[in-house]
Design an enzyme around this catalytic site. Structure first.
Site, PDB file in Angstrom:
ATOM      1  N   ALA A  63       0.808  -1.129  -0.206  1.00 53.35           N
ATOM      2  CA  ALA A  63      -0.225  -0.049  -0.065  1.00 53.35           C
ATOM      3  C   ALA A  63       0.935   1.224  -0.147  1.00 53.35           C
ATOM      4  CB  ALA A  63      -0.916  -0.073   1.279  1.00 53.35           C
ATOM      5  N   GLY A 104       0.662  -5.077   1.179  1.00 50.69           N
ATOM      6  CA  GLY A 104      -0.293  -4.932   0.157  1.00 50.69           C
ATOM      7  C   GLY A 104       0.080  -5.833  -1.080  1.00 50.69           C
ATOM      8  N   GLU A 107      -0.115  -9.344  -0.239  1.00 53.49           N
ATOM      9  CA  GLU A 107      -1.579  -9.686   0.008  1.00 53.49           C
ATOM     10  C   GLU A 107      -2.264  -9.947  -1.126  1.00 53.49           C
ATOM     11  OE1 GLU A 107      -1.957  -6.392   3.023  1.00 53.49           O
ATOM     12  OE2 GLU A 107      -3.024  -7.973   4.142  1.00 53.49           O
ATOM     13  N   GLU A 127       4.007  -5.088   7.572  1.00 51.20           N
ATOM     14  CA  GLU A 127       3.168  -4.038   8.373  1.00 51.20           C
ATOM     15  C   GLU A 127       3.585  -3.888   9.888  1.00 51.20           C
ATOM     16  OE1 GLU A 127       2.245  -6.210   6.098  1.00 51.20           O
ATOM     17  OE2 GLU A 127       0.767  -5.372   4.775  1.00 51.20           O
TER      18      GLU A 127
HETATM   19  N1  CAA Z   1       4.549   3.622   0.285  1.00 48.44           N
HETATM   20  C1  CAA Z   1       5.077   4.705  -0.250  1.00 48.44           C
HETATM   21  N2  CAA Z   1       6.224   5.197  -0.301  1.00 48.44           N
HETATM   22  C2  CAA Z   1       7.048   4.152  -0.191  1.00 48.44           C
HETATM   23  C3  CAA Z   1       6.687   2.607   0.067  1.00 48.44           C
HETATM   24  C4  CAA Z   1       5.249   2.494   0.428  1.00 48.44           C
HETATM   25  N3  CAA Z   1       4.776   1.397   0.654  1.00 48.44           N
HETATM   26  N4  CAA Z   1       7.867   2.067   0.205  1.00 48.44           N
HETATM   27  C5  CAA Z   1       8.509   2.616  -0.354  1.00 48.44           C
HETATM   28  N5  CAA Z   1       8.418   4.129  -0.208  1.00 48.44           N
HETATM   29  C6  CAA Z   1       9.330   5.201  -0.743  1.00 48.44           C
HETATM   30  C7  CAA Z   1      10.331   5.506  -0.178  1.00 48.44           C
HETATM   31  O1  CAA Z   1       9.847   6.069   0.935  1.00 48.44           O
HETATM   32  C8  CAA Z   1      11.335   6.104  -0.993  1.00 48.44           C
HETATM   33  O2  CAA Z   1      10.833   7.359  -1.142  1.00 48.44           O
HETATM   34  P1  CAA Z   1      11.947   8.697  -1.449  1.00 48.44           P
HETATM   35  O3  CAA Z   1      12.735   8.048  -2.350  1.00 48.44           O
HETATM   36  O4  CAA Z   1      11.012   9.810  -1.449  1.00 48.44           O
HETATM   37  O5  CAA Z   1      12.628   8.710  -0.104  1.00 48.44           O
HETATM   38  C9  CAA Z   1      11.182   5.347  -2.122  1.00 48.44           C
HETATM   39  O6  CAA Z   1       9.569   4.587  -1.995  1.00 48.44           O
HETATM   40  C10 CAA Z   1      12.249   4.276  -2.258  1.00 48.44           C
HETATM   41  O7  CAA Z   1      12.029   3.420  -1.185  1.00 48.44           O
HETATM   42  P2  CAA Z   1      13.514   2.929  -0.457  1.00 48.44           P
HETATM   43  O8  CAA Z   1      14.556   4.233  -0.357  1.00 48.44           O
HETATM   44  O9  CAA Z   1      13.242   2.525   0.913  1.00 48.44           O
HETATM   45  O10 CAA Z   1      14.157   1.940  -1.528  1.00 48.44           O
HETATM   46  P3  CAA Z   1      14.899   0.640  -1.310  1.00 48.44           P
HETATM   47  O11 CAA Z   1      15.386  -0.009  -2.578  1.00 48.44           O
HETATM   48  O12 CAA Z   1      15.886   0.858  -0.131  1.00 48.44           O
HETATM   49  O13 CAA Z   1      13.872  -0.566  -0.329  1.00 48.44           O
HETATM   50  C11 CAA Z   1      11.623  -1.371   0.151  1.00 48.44           C
HETATM   51  C12 CAA Z   1      12.760  -0.818  -1.073  1.00 48.44           C
HETATM   52  C13 CAA Z   1      12.230  -2.893   0.481  1.00 48.44           C
HETATM   53  C14 CAA Z   1      10.620  -1.927  -0.698  1.00 48.44           C
HETATM   54  C15 CAA Z   1      11.347  -0.493   1.189  1.00 48.44           C
HETATM   55  O14 CAA Z   1      11.008   0.871   0.548  1.00 48.44           O
HETATM   56  C16 CAA Z   1      10.426  -0.862   2.111  1.00 48.44           C
HETATM   57  O15 CAA Z   1      10.451  -1.765   3.028  1.00 48.44           O
HETATM   58  N6  CAA Z   1       8.951  -0.454   1.941  1.00 48.44           N
HETATM   59  C17 CAA Z   1       8.001  -0.368   2.912  1.00 48.44           C
HETATM   60  C18 CAA Z   1       7.384  -1.702   2.611  1.00 48.44           C
HETATM   61  C19 CAA Z   1       6.273  -1.930   3.636  1.00 48.44           C
HETATM   62  O16 CAA Z   1       6.219  -1.491   4.822  1.00 48.44           O
HETATM   63  N7  CAA Z   1       5.100  -2.038   3.125  1.00 48.44           N
HETATM   64  C20 CAA Z   1       3.776  -2.237   3.748  1.00 48.44           C
HETATM   65  C21 CAA Z   1       2.848  -1.311   3.457  1.00 48.44           C
HETATM   66  S1  CAA Z   1       1.421  -0.992   4.305  1.00 48.44           S
HETATM   67  C22 CAA Z   1       0.441  -2.019   3.553  1.00 48.44           C
HETATM   68  O17 CAA Z   1       0.826  -2.476   2.575  1.00 48.44           O
HETATM   69  C23 CAA Z   1      -0.758  -1.956   4.534  1.00 48.44           C
HETATM   70  C24 CAA Z   1      -1.802  -2.927   3.900  1.00 48.44           C
HETATM   71  O18 CAA Z   1      -1.798  -3.991   3.940  1.00 48.44           O
HETATM   72  C25 CAA Z   1      -2.859  -2.375   3.296  1.00 48.44           C
END
Ligand code: CAA
Ligand code: NAI
Length: 705
Positions: A63, A104, A107, A127
């Site tokens: 998400a 997500g 999921e 999450e």
């Molecule tokens: N939503 C919005 N922005 C996100 C994002 C997300 N889920 N994941 C990453 N980004 C953004 C980061 O903030 C970053 O933005 P900036 O360049 O502006 O700083 C950009 O994307 C690149 O991310 P990283 O610098 O972290 O890139 P990376 O290659 O080092 O890592 C990653 C990639 C492993 C995917 C890492 O970004 C990460 O762990 N992301 C979050 C994953 C997460 O927690 N997902 C769960 C979301 S909540 C959800 O999904 C709820 C649900 O069930 C409905």
């Protein structure tokens, strides 16, 4: 807004490609794109099945977290709508996973009718690290696919698993060699499912895996108690367990509704706000003024570490753990042997705990080469100096490095308090010199303060930031000042803790308040761990240069004189039994504390837990405000990262500056002002704190000013 989704056809299979860089997050527009593509394909008689895949580096990071605070996350089609459309589709949907499939994104794949992945793909539900539970059916579908215990492990830890592991567990149905193969296999499976005699099987109907837990419901309480120490203070891990338990006690629909309710509750909690702040703060810290995508960087292929003591050994292990060959050098063979012995012991202990195989440990050890030939630093792309904290010695070493190292080698010092500019000035290339302040134990602690000297070049700074990430660290850039950001903020905290015991508290009371706040340990237990002798040595340099009225508590000096150095002598602020790290109060220390109060003519008083908390935490926030004003760090959130990773500040409180914002800066200011009136000017509120309090602003607002 064009939707970041592509739709192609391969024979009768519709291929939906997520194309929302950088991480294919399920923003509203990506959700609309996928939903429209699916709806159109469902109506098209020429399309019999679908493949959903991602473009770029990964399938999807889940998400769009930025939408959580704007309300857009709830706009239709929600991720839940999309997932339900997929699961109920009469035409089979196959998910093709590469790179990363998280939250997500994962999921959505769970609701598809089959999943194929490239080996190495990281799949999971992180999450919990954001203070929430998976909110799109993950807690209901994952246990149905892989069983309750493996699902609990994955959801409650938040740790992604590799595609190979996911294949073993039944989350992934097949592995592909590369991205061409991934698409080929996925399309072929989609086609096969579409011509099969049965309609596509829905994950929601696969109840077989739930049976074991339904027959042994006590496993949930066992799991709760198993994580109780590790997850102390956090709400989300326990909420995750509740949701998985609901999968085994409720119908699928009711379980989903329960998960939704818990998700929404968690999402609006302070804990989740704080943990989301920490997520973005960590990423912000990588954005450093003067550096951009155009800044060139050098490759670090060979490293050298000077000094094989407490820090040098840990730093050398960091390189080896990252697969970078490293030489370590010392002043004499005995010290080198002692250091290597420490490294071997460390790896052996990891092996004995089952966290590494013997072969892995050997492979890492083979990357660390001890040598007394200092000249061999000439081959290194980066040299990290970790010798004694003595300016003259460091100057001598950097002069030698200047004569020996490659022109573009990075010359780094691990000094914890000395002036990086003075060290750089002895070289003919101050632009190549930078501070890399690791925290002890260096192979464990994630923080590295990257000290930008006056002349440090952007290339050196950018390479050092990248290197810190390669080493698995979180790098925060700080400017040159006495002790940098982390320790500078730590001093007022420990200082107040010690004044509190002169005034009436005891170490165990102070430590309990700080522990209950969420730190791994209180200031006195920390001092015993770090070594009372280490603190004493630091004070010999620091205290004489302070103005006289800024007196410090001398109880720690008395302990030092008594030979009570902390855990290493099994006596410090506390006593420790042989082989134990459990602190036990000692009447000798109680006696010393009471005697000191008497000598200082202080009437000991009852001190409330609230005062203890505020006296310890607010002064460190106050020092943070000074650091910000001086421009030592770029933003308040950098200081949050420093404390989250340097000292274990509870993540569910977001870090000290975020915490200050959440309790209100006006309140912090007024309390500091009150303390200052009673205890004089080592508690004087910082001008920035005063200004923000008067203007009713937060540090977060100051960051964006
Ligand atoms: N939503 C919005 N922005 C996100 C994002 C997300 N889920 N994941 C990453 N980004 C953004 C980061 O903030 C970053 O933005 P900036 O360049 O502006 O700083 C950009 O994307 C690149 O991310 P990283 O610098 O972290 O890139 P990376 O290659 O080092 O890592 C990653 C990639 C492993 C995917 C890492 O970004 C990460 O762990 N992301 C979050 C994953 C997460 O927690 N997902 C769960 C979301 S909540 C959800 O999904 C709820 C649900 O069930 C409905
Ligand atoms: P230490 O005393 O454990 O190790 C220093 C090592 O340097 C010794 O083994 C010594 O023999 C070696 N050495 C001395 N002169 C040398 C030379 N000319 N060439 C090669 N090796 C030489 O010290 P520690 O704790 O590892 O500290 C090292 C540096 O890291 C210091 O600058 C310290 O301030 C800093 N630091 C220490 C932290 C800690 O918690 N110990 C935390 C962060 C930084």
């Amino acid at each position: 807004m064009p939707h970041p989704v592509r739709f192609d056809r391969i024979e009768a299979v519709g291929v939906i490609t997520l194309d929302n860089p950088p991480v294919n997050a399920f923003s509203l527009s990506q959700r609309i794109g996928v939903s429209e593509a699916l709806t159109a394909g469902l109506q098209d008689p020429d399309i019999q099945a679908f493949v959903i895949c991602g473009s770029g580096r990964m399938f999807s990071a889940g998400a769009d977290i930025r939408e959580f605070d704007t309300g857009v996350a709830g706009e239709s089609p929600t991720l839940m709508d999309l997932i339900s459309l997929i699961e109920n589709s009469p035409k089979p949907v196959v998910c093709a996973l590469h790179g990363t499939a998280l939250g997500g994104g994962c999921e959505l794949s769970l609701a598809c009718h089959s999943r194929i992945a490239i080996p190495g793909t990281r799949i999971g539900l992180p999450e919990v690290t954001l203070g929430i539970v998976p909110g799109a059916g993950g807690t209901q579908r994952l246990p149905r696919l892989i069983g309750v215990l493996p699902a609990l492990d994955a959801i409650v830890s938040g740790k992604p698993m590799t595609a190979e592991k996911a294949h073993e567990l039944g989350l992934v149905d097949g592995l592909a060699d590369d991205s061409d193969d991934l698409l080929k296999i996925s399309v072929s499976i989609a086609h096969r499912l579409s011509i099969g005699p049965e309609p596509p099987k829905k994950t929601r109907d696969r109840d077989g895996h739930l049976l074991e837990a339904q027959n042994r419901p006590e496993l949930f309480d066992e799991f709760r108690s198993r994580i109780s120490r590790r997850a102390r203070g956090f709400e989300a891990p326990f909420a995750c367990i509740d949701c998985v338990e609901a999968a085994t006690t409720m119908s699928f629909e009711n379980g989903l509704a329960f998960e939704r309710e818990v998700f929404l509750r968690c999402r609006s909690s302070n804990q989740s706000l704080s943990q989301r702040h920490a997520f973005f703060a960590e990423r912000e810290a990588r954005k450093v003024s003067g550096l951009g995508p155009e800044t060139s960087q050098t490759d670090v292929r060979h490293a050298a570490v000077l000094g094989c003591g407490t820090m040098g050994t840990g730093i050398a292990m960091c390189f080896a753990n990252a697969g970078i060959p490293v030489i370590v050098t010392e002043s004499e063979q005995g010290m080198l042997d002692r250091g290597m012995k420490m490294i071997r012991k460390n790896y052996a202990s990891t092996v004995s705990k089952g966290r590494m195989t013997e072969e892995e440990a050997e492979a890492r050890l083979a990357l660390i080469e001890p040598t007394l030939e200092f000249e061999r630093v000439s081959a290194a792309d980066v040299v990290i100096e970790a010798v004694f904290e003595e300016m003259e010695l460091k100057k001598k070493i950097f002069t030698r490095l200047d004569g020996l190292c490659k022109a573009d080698a990075i010359l780094a010092t691990n000094t914890s308090s000395l002036d990086v500019n003075t060290i750089a000035a002895v070289t003919g290339r101050p632009e190549q010199v930078v501070g890399t302040h690791f925290f002890s134990p260096a192979n464990v602690m994630r923080l590295v303060e990257i000290v930008r000297g006056d002349h440090t070049s952007p290339e050196v700074l950018a390479t050092t930031l990248t290197l810190s990430k390669q080493l698995g660290k979180v790098g925060v850039v700080v400017g040159v000042c006495d002790s940098f950001a982390a320790n500078r903020m730590l001093y007022p905290y420990s200082r107040q803790a010690q004044f509190l015991i002169e005034e009436g508290a005891f170490p165990e009371q102070v430590d309990k308040v700080i522990y209950d706040f969420g730190f791994p340990m209180g200031p006195f237990a920390l001092s015993d761990l770090a070594g009372i002798d280490v603190g004493w040595r630091v004070r010999q340099h620091r205290e004489p240069s302070r103005p006289k009225h800024l007196r410090y508590s001398e109880i720690a000096d008395r302990l030092y004189e008594m030979g009570r150095y902390g855990q290493k002598t099994r006596k410090g602020w506390y006593n420790y039994e042989e082989g134990s790290r459990i602190p036990m109060p000692d009447p000798e220390v109680v006696d010393l504390v009471v005697r000191t109060s008497r000598e200082l003519k202080i009437d000991r008083r009852e001190i409330s837990d609230e005062e203890i908390l505020q006296r310890c935490i607010y002064p460190l926030i106050n020092e943070g405000a000074r650091i910000l004003e001086e421009g030592i760090v770029q933003r308040a959130s950098d200081l949050d990262i420093v404390w989250l990773y340097g000292f274990g500040f509870p993540r569910y409180r977001g870090g000290p500056m975020f915490y200050a914002d959440s309790v209100g800066l006006r309140h912090v200011y007024e309390v500091m002002q009150g303390f200052c009136e009673i205890h004089e000017d080592w508690l004087e509120p910082a001008p920035l704190l005063e200004r923000l309090a008067r203007e009713d602003k937060t540090f977060a607002e100051w960051d964006t000013e």
